[in-house]
Design a protein around this motif. Structure first.
Motif, mmCIF file in Angstrom:
data_model
loop_
_atom_site.group_PDB
_atom_site.id
_atom_site.type_symbol
_atom_site.label_atom_id
_atom_site.label_comp_id
_atom_site.label_asym_id
_atom_site.label_seq_id
_atom_site.Cartn_x
_atom_site.Cartn_y
_atom_site.Cartn_z
ATOM 1 N N UNK A 189 0.822 -1.212 0.000
ATOM 2 C CA UNK A 189 0.000 0.000 0.000
ATOM 3 C C UNK A 189 0.853 1.257 0.000
ATOM 4 N N UNK A 190 1.903 1.273 0.835
ATOM 5 C CA UNK A 190 2.766 2.460 0.886
ATOM 6 C C UNK A 190 3.554 2.612 -0.410
ATOM 7 N N UNK A 191 3.915 1.480 -1.043
ATOM 8 C CA UNK A 191 4.623 1.555 -2.321
ATOM 9 C C UNK A 191 3.738 2.161 -3.397
ATOM 10 N N UNK A 192 2.490 1.700 -3.484
ATOM 11 C CA UNK A 192 1.572 2.230 -4.489
ATOM 12 C C UNK A 192 1.235 3.688 -4.203
ATOM 13 N N UNK A 205 9.941 11.364 -4.647
ATOM 14 C CA UNK A 205 9.412 10.893 -3.371
ATOM 15 C C UNK A 205 10.186 9.639 -2.989
ATOM 16 N N UNK A 206 9.815 9.045 -1.878
ATOM 17 C CA UNK A 206 10.519 7.851 -1.420
ATOM 18 C C UNK A 206 9.600 7.040 -0.522
ATOM 19 N N UNK A 207 9.906 5.753 -0.394
ATOM 20 C CA UNK A 207 9.211 4.910 0.579
ATOM 21 C C UNK A 207 10.160 3.816 1.031
ATOM 22 N N UNK A 208 9.921 3.277 2.224
ATOM 23 C CA UNK A 208 10.782 2.254 2.814
ATOM 24 C C UNK A 208 10.012 0.941 2.930
ATOM 25 N N UNK A 209 10.736 -0.160 2.808
ATOM 26 C CA UNK A 209 10.122 -1.483 2.978
ATOM 27 C C UNK A 209 11.227 -2.513 3.144
#
Length: 666
Positions: A189-192, A205-209
């Motif tokens: 969800x955070x990736x999308x 932007x950026x996201x972590x996983x």
């Protein structure tokens, strides 16, 4: 714009354009947007011309000239990455399949035809921004090859960097869902959401996983509204305690180019009494091998070359030196050290890379050219690396000099001193012999020694056998050096004191020895003349000395073994390993390479590899000797796996006859 182009002036940003067709519209478009263009229409000398232009961005027009464009990209790739630049490649719409190959060659940006003036200028600006970020120490991944991916919104296609594809064990052009499956379900969800945030108004932007085998990562996303592409750079924040083999390869000890520039920049700002040197190493003939035998063979060669460079640098310059794999087939080494040590390291690297490599079923002889520069007052990393790149270009243009040093005056000088001095050292008897003990694992008793050559050079200090033979090969003195070492070793061993007379003596033979007609008779006469008994003599052959002609090697070793000598294969596990050697050659001993032996205290996977080598050797009736054993833990684990003999600093370094006698009596 003429063939020689226009030298960039101080009032505009320089831009280098390589176009293989009579197209002046690119120069006109860029010039109208304020760029000062240096144009070329031939790949010959392109690296030197790019460096001389002062440009940070290179444009390669490969439309309708894909083969020429790829060749130009490979020529410029190392200089672009070493100097923190950008390479924009223009491709025809039908050549999209070649983008991955161009990316591997060093391209950083692409633009597909047809395109208009606005799109071209915008692509230039993105490339310039990339170069500015690199110069500003923007990258922070610390990996040898970038981990990342690109998504083309127009074509709905995904392209992974080679290192990331290997890490995930998927194709470089997978489907979108195949890539998304490697994000944990709870974090998709955070990736999308991050992807939806991207827009022309908010291009980053950026996201972590979490990623299996890596641990926590941050994906830095960038949206290019002109090309309608999303680029992702993956920054690992940590790894699992026991990473996969693919991750260890991707996160090897060598730094990436951006991290290397930051390291150099910090050292320059810190200053020091000893100068900072930057050394660029470019493999010869790599593209030919890569084209002939495929990418898998090319990757194997690059890994082997990096390991040889690492070993040479660690031995000569120590563990504080920086080592970086650049794009294509280029590498960077940097260190604070006296010039004599830098020259010695360059000699050692040149010698190591001149030895044959194995590419599939074929023997590949590459060699290299090296450019060296030292820091001057007020230098920044980019300035120092540009001078090293210019020295490398001079070395490539030279017919004879493998290494060029950019002198402070601007002149370049070839490094030839060691090879020349070696001839006089042999004549004057300056080459000495030391003996490293070989110890029985079960009893702890010294049962043999390996003879190792040493040269106490007046300015370079102690020079070991590897560097000695590398210099000898370049000076066509390999046979003369080998004869000299064999003769003095046998003479000394024949007069050992009583305490040493039960020891076996291990003596190294070279590839040149194996190829000499009548060498078996010549060598046995030398042994008998010395008075040393054949039955206590072990002859060690490195795999690199065998691979050129296995049949000749087998015949020679059989003759020597039938005459009473014993045969060992040395440095097993260094990248040449082949079951064909173990099946075809009359062997008595297998010596595990020191790096492989030391890895036994690493991960479970490392131990399995060492165990497999030992089990294979013992099942063939071979005695296993481990080299480079430094700790009690290493020895205990090797003993547990079935190793029978060891040598290394845990017992003793290589010593004189007097010190060896003291060890035996003690």
């Amino acid at each position: 714009m003429g063939e020689e182009g226009v030298r960039a002036g101080s009032g505009a940003t320089p831009l280098f354009i390589l176009s293989f067709r009579q197209r002046d519209e690119l120069a006109a478009l860029a010039g109208g947007a304020g760029w000062q263009v240096v144009a070329a229409r031939r790949a010959a000398g392109v690296e030197r011309r790019f460096l001389a232009s002062g440009a940070a961005v290179a444009v390669i027009d490969a439309r309708g000239a894909l083969t020429d464009g790829l060749a130009g990209a490979r020529m410029l790739g190392g200089a672009i990455e070493a100097n923190g630049g950008a390479m924009l490649v223009l491709v025809s719409r039908g050549d999209h399949d070649a983008i991955g190959t161009l990316y591997e060659a060093g391209a950083t940006h692409f633009l597909s035809s047809p395109f208009g003036e606005t799109e071209f200028i915008q692509a230039l600006r993105y490339a310039a921004r990339h170069a500015a970020r690199m110069a500003g120490e923007w990258r922070a991944t610390g990996v040898v090859e970038p981990l990342g991916w690109r998504f083309d919104l127009a074509e709905r296609s995904v392209l992974l960097t080679p290192a990331f594809a290997r890490l995930l064990d998927i194709e470089e052009q997978p489907g979108r869902n195949a890539l998304l499956r490697h994000v944990e379900p709870a974090e998709r969800g955070s990736a999308l959401a991050a992807l939806r945030r991207l827009s022309p108004a908010r291009p980053t932007t950026a996201f972590a996983h979490d990623v299996a085998g890596i641990g926590r990562v941050v994906q830095h996303l960038h949206y290019n509204a002109v090309t309608r592409r999303i680029d992702a750079l993956i920054e690992p924040l940590g790894s699992t305690p026991e990473p996969t083999a693919e991750l260890r390869e991707a996160l090897a000890g060598a730094r990436d180019a951006g991290s290397a520039r930051r390291w150099i920049g910090r050292r320059l700002r810190e200053g020091g009494e000893v100068p900072l040197y930057a050394m660029l190493v470019a493999l010869n003939r790599f593209d030919m091998i890569n084209t002939a035998y495929g990418r898998s063979a090319g990757d194997t060669l690059l890994r082997g070359a990096l390991k040889r460079i690492e070993d040479a640098v660690r031995d000569v310059l120590g563990r504080e030196a920086l080592i970086s794999r650049l794009s294509g087939s280029s590498f960077l080494v940097a260190a604070r050290a006296p010039r004599t040590r830098i020259e010695l390291a360059a000699e050692r690297i040149a010698g190591e890379l001149a030895r044959p490599f194995v590419a599939g079923e074929t023997i590949a002889v590459l060699g290299c050219r090296i450019g060296v520069a030292l820091d001057q007052a007020g230098d920044e990393a980019a300035v120092l690396l540009r001078r090293a790149s210019e020295a490398l270009a001079d070395a490539r243009d030279s017919d004879s000099a493998t290494v060029r040093v950019a002198e402070p005056s601007g002149a370049e000088a070839p490094i030839e001193s060691l090879a020349v001095a070696l001839h006089h050292a042999i004549e004057r008897g300056e080459i000495d012999i030391l003996f490293q003990p070989q110890v029985s694992v079960s009893s702890g008793a010294i049962i043999g020694v390996e003879a190792l050559a040493r040269w106490e050079h007046g300015t370079l200090g102690t020079i070991g056998a590897d560097t000695l033979f590398a210099a000898a090969a370049r000076a066509d003195l390999e046979i003369a050096l080998s004869d000299h070492i064999q003769r003095i070793t046998l003479e000394r061993a024949a007069t050992w004191p009583a305490a040493l007379r039960g020891l076996r003596l291990s003596l190294n033979l070279t590839a040149g020895d194996i190829a000499r007609p009548g060498f078996a008779d010549l060598f046995l006469d030398r042994v008998d003349s010395s008075g040393f008994p054949r039955g206590r003599l072990t002859l060690e052959i490195t795999e690199s000395g065998l691979i050129e002609d296995l049949g000749i090697a087998a015949g020679l070793l059989s003759a020597l073994r039938n005459a009473g000598c014993r045969i060992a294969i040395d440095d097993f596990g260094t990248g040449y390993s082949s079951l064909a050697y173990l099946k075809a050659l009359p062997l008595d001993y297998l010596k595990i390479d020191k790096k492989l032996a030391q890895d036994i205290t690493g991960t479970a996977r490392d131990r399995i590899v060492v165990r497999g080598v030992i089990d294979m050797a013992r099942s063939l009736g071979l005695t296993v000797i481990a080299e480079g054993v430094e700790t009690q833990e290493q020895l205990e684990l090797l003993a547990k796996e079935g190793c029978q003999v060891y040598q290394g600093f845990l017992c003793s370094e290589a010593v004189s006859v007097t010190a060896l006698e003291a060890l035996m009596l003690g």
